[in-house]
Design an enzyme around this catalytic site. Sequence first.
Site, PDB file in Angstrom:
ATOM      1  N   PHE A  86     -15.256 101.321  39.924  1.00 42.65           N
ATOM      2  CA  PHE A  86     -14.272 102.289  39.420  1.00 42.65           C
ATOM      3  C   PHE A  86     -13.524 102.880  40.615  1.00 42.65           C
ATOM      4  O   PHE A  86     -14.156 103.253  41.609  1.00 42.65           O
ATOM      5  CB  PHE A  86     -15.039 103.383  38.672  1.00 42.65           C
ATOM      6  N   LYS A 144     -19.703 109.262  28.170  1.00 44.74           N
ATOM      7  CA  LYS A 144     -19.425 107.921  27.636  1.00 44.74           C
ATOM      8  C   LYS A 144     -20.482 107.607  26.577  1.00 44.74           C
ATOM      9  O   LYS A 144     -20.505 108.235  25.536  1.00 44.74           O
ATOM     10  CB  LYS A 144     -19.361 106.931  28.789  1.00 44.74           C
ATOM     11  N   ASP A 202     -23.913 103.323  40.313  1.00 46.87           N
ATOM     12  CA  ASP A 202     -23.147 104.154  39.395  1.00 46.87           C
ATOM     13  C   ASP A 202     -23.439 103.642  37.982  1.00 46.87           C
ATOM     14  O   ASP A 202     -23.080 102.505  37.640  1.00 46.87           O
ATOM     15  CB  ASP A 202     -21.648 104.074  39.727  1.00 46.87           C
ATOM     16  N   ARG A 232      -9.644  96.759  26.041  1.00 50.39           N
ATOM     17  CA  ARG A 232     -11.096  96.989  26.050  1.00 50.39           C
ATOM     18  C   ARG A 232     -11.551  97.427  24.670  1.00 50.39           C
ATOM     19  O   ARG A 232     -10.971  98.340  24.081  1.00 50.39           O
ATOM     20  CB  ARG A 232     -11.465  98.087  27.047  1.00 50.39           C
TER      21      ARG A 232
HETATM   22  C1  LIG Z   1     -15.967 106.827  34.038  1.00 54.35           C
HETATM   23  C2  LIG Z   1     -16.417 106.529  35.430  1.00 54.35           C
HETATM   24  C3  LIG Z   1     -16.258 107.481  36.445  1.00 54.35           C
HETATM   25  C4  LIG Z   1     -15.543 108.792  36.178  1.00 54.35           C
HETATM   26  O1  LIG Z   1     -15.845 109.769  37.101  1.00 54.35           O
HETATM   27  P1  LIG Z   1     -15.462 111.311  36.802  1.00 54.35           P
HETATM   28  O2  LIG Z   1     -15.733 111.991  38.049  1.00 54.35           O
HETATM   29  O3  LIG Z   1     -16.292 111.735  35.639  1.00 54.35           O
HETATM   30  O4  LIG Z   1     -14.031 111.345  36.392  1.00 54.35           O
HETATM   31  C5  LIG Z   1     -16.750 107.167  37.703  1.00 54.35           C
HETATM   32  N1  LIG Z   1     -17.350 105.981  37.952  1.00 54.35           N
HETATM   33  C6  LIG Z   1     -17.502 105.043  36.981  1.00 54.35           C
HETATM   34  C7  LIG Z   1     -18.187 103.751  37.281  1.00 54.35           C
HETATM   35  C8  LIG Z   1     -17.040 105.291  35.692  1.00 54.35           C
HETATM   36  O5  LIG Z   1     -17.175 104.364  34.735  1.00 54.35           O
END
Ligand SMILES: *Cc1c(COP(=O)(O)O)cnc(C)c1O
Length: 421
Positions: free
Chosen positions: A128, A232, A206, A381
């Site tokens: 991400f 999520k 993550d 998606r």
């Molecule tokens: C959704 C997501 C995030 C989002 O991070 P926020 O700090 O909550 O905005 C970060 N890393 C991954 C892998 C995600 O899927």
Amino acid sequence: MNLETTREYAEHLDRSDLLSGFRDQFSPGEPGLIYLDGNSLGRPSLATLDRIETLVRKEWAEGLIRSWNAGWYEASCRIGARIAGLIGAGEDEVIVADSTSINLFKLAASVLEARPDCDNIITDDLNFPTDLYVFEAALNLSRRAPLKIVSSRDGISGPVEELMQAIDSSTALLSLSHVSFKSSFMYDMESITRFAHKQGAWVLWDLSHSVGAVPINLGDCGVEMAVGCTYKYLNGGPGAPAFLYVRRDLQDDLHNPIPGWFGHNDPFAFDLTCLETKGIRRFLTGTPPIISLSAIESAVEVIEAAGIEEIRRKSIAQTNYLIDLCRKKLFPLGFTLKSPESGARRGSHISLGHPEAFRICRSLIEEKKVLPDFRQPDNIRLGISPLYTSFAELYDAVEHMRAIVADEAYQKYSMERTGVT
Ligand SMILES: *Cc1c(COP(=O)(O)O)cnc(C)c1O
């Protein structure tokens, strides 16, 4: 696999589904809406709506400041301990605080401080983007080498061999998304972690796209660190605070780079110097957002009641079913699969490619009451949240996509992107 392509068959799958009763525990929302975005923002459970109501009307409006001593103060650790049960961690290894992005920074900066002889962090280009931005900044601040971003060959599967080759004794940290937000590819956590450990690297997973959808065992894999979202598949609500895990034996040797009063040994001493507390609590910084933090607890209870193994079993059955339908009904119309073929290497969403992906999404949202999401450049998606997604909804969503493309109904939409996609 060759499953039947009738709606009756989808209804039959729903009738024989052991988790079908859980759908009624969630807020029904707008009638007829097909929600395929539970991997981005989960639906609220009815228990969660009640919890928020009680929190606001009773604990805040009536209890006022007294409520800090009636469960609020301990909530970050108490709810962390609940999440620990979903990720194979000890109850004293997880807290809930801040956002995933901020927790990534705290952990990356603490590793770089603790490992002065190691120069770099390695990740991949399926991760991400926020993860990459945070790591770049943490490396920069500690005047280390630039982030090493290993590329996926096809944009779908993680570059496992290339990552293995990239790790060496200068690697402080390997950090990857367990399940990729775009393609849904899932790494084999155990083998990757073990390999990294052999080279002396620490690992930070993550779990944002896997927690609540996939069984995870950080303890068995010996993982050093992890973070993940709660809004999520954990259905904690928009902007609910994230969780952070640090392996017990490392906690007292690491320092929170944003050491606020909540991580102090005795916050109410109002000491002018920061004496970090022992254990995972030192990764707390400031006052947590109690309303959204509390909502996570009842959301996790629903997942515990269903059982993560059962959720995973249904998720694989549903992604297999969806892919099979797409193969028969959509691939002849120019759609392609942008997720792994193998259920074992896949999370709980499916990405489809189509040159008109953006306008097909618009048409689904505006005319068909189907909510998927669009990811650049050509991905649709479809998120499956087994606690409330039905087989019939998947069937209907595919039928709508087929009709939109067959009738070229997407033509009336502009290509211009606005706001959140
Ligand atoms: C959704 C997501 C995030 C989002 O991070 P926020 O700090 O909550 O905005 C970060 N890393 C991954 C892998 C995600 O899927």
